[in-house]
Design an enzyme around this catalytic site. Structure first.
Site, short mmCIF file in Angstrom:
data_model
loop_
_atom_site.label_atom_id
_atom_site.label_comp_id
_atom_site.label_asym_id
_atom_site.label_seq_id
_atom_site.Cartn_x
_atom_site.Cartn_y
_atom_site.Cartn_z
N ASP A 108 -0.79 -23.23 -8.60
CA ASP A 108 -0.27 -22.38 -7.50
C ASP A 108 0.53 -23.10 -6.73
O ASP A 108 1.00 -24.39 -6.46
CB ASP A 108 -1.38 -21.86 -6.88
N TYR A 109 1.09 -22.29 -5.49
CA TYR A 109 2.14 -22.77 -4.48
C TYR A 109 1.63 -24.08 -3.90
O TYR A 109 2.58 -24.95 -3.73
CB TYR A 109 2.17 -21.67 -3.45
#
Length: 250
Positions: A108-109
């Site tokens: 994820d980011y």
């Protein structure tokens, strides 16, 4: 080895025909055939390497030259080919890599660490399929210090909204300022699984890094740096998922 099936739009994206979203448009428009039959059903699954897929009458074939990249993903990048919100993607870090390649799974980011990218659709499918139980190891800095019962719960599996997680290998590496650094090894690939399972046991993640995928590690790479896999590394990945070794030279 049991057959492994893949959604048609995902297969088209892995083969470099189009992005996942554009592949869906091609299917809806009736431009895609499987074994000579037009397919417009979005969830339709095929068996790569056995089913014949064409787009506008042209066969969809594996790319001639396969590319395998190990990237140290920094936080602040999304693991997609293109982001609708305009955020930087991991492909922005790989401008010198030839051809179109795709992430193997996701980070994820806000998560950093080891990410594989390739244009080898069959290998990607198997490395990300839970059937093959490919281990992925993380370091997670969490709020608070998990007690023995909580660690045991993580090791047994944690109930999430999409079902219980598989047992995880867990150890506490360090405790400082009321926070614990955990090392976790998982053999599933659910979305945001590490963050969700730690939040579920009352210890939300403050920092997360993937340090190992299968037998691969980051080595001396720094955030944003990458390297190509060596032929023996690719052969070993193939062996782990029951495929014949490719003829690959980096």
């Amino acid at each position: 080895m049991p057959e492994v099936r893949m959604r048609l739009q995902k297969y088209l994206a892995h083969m470099g025909v189009a992005s996942r979203r554009h592949a869906e448009d091609l299917i809806r428009a009736g431009r895609v055939k499987v074994n000579g039959q037009v397919v417009t059903v979005m969830g339709f699954k095929i068996e790569p390497g056995r089913d014949e897929v064409t787009v506008d009458g042209r066969p969809v074939n594996e790319p001639e030259r396969k590319v395998y990249v190990l990237l140290y993903k920094p936080s602040g990048y999304v693991t997609t080919v293109k982001d609708p919100q305009g955020r930087p993607t991991v492909l922005d870090l790989l401008r010198d890599v030839p051809g179109r390649i795709y992430p193997v799974g996701r980070l994820d980011y806000a998560t950093e660490g080891l990410l594989l990218l390739t244009n080898d659709g069959e290998l990607t499918l198997r490395l990300t399929h839970p059937r093959y139980r490919i281990p992925k190891t993380y370091l997670a800095l969490v709020e608070g210090v998990p007690g023995a019962k909580t660690v045991a719960r993580l090791r047994r599996g944690v109930e999430l909204e999409d079902g219980p997680t598989s047992p995880a290998e867990v150890e506490i590496r360090r405790i400082k300022n009321g926070r614990a650094l955990l090392k976790l090894t998982l053999r599933e690939g659910r979305k945001r699984e590490v963050r969700r399972m730690l939040a579920a046991v009352g210890h939300p993640v403050k920092w997360l890094k993937r340090i190992k995928f299968a037998f691969l590690t980051l080595g001396d790479l720094k955030p944003g740096e990458y390297r190509y896999l060596a032929p023996h590394e690719v052969a070993r990945l193939y062996q782990m998922v029951g495929l014949s070794s490719p003829q690959y030279k980096n």
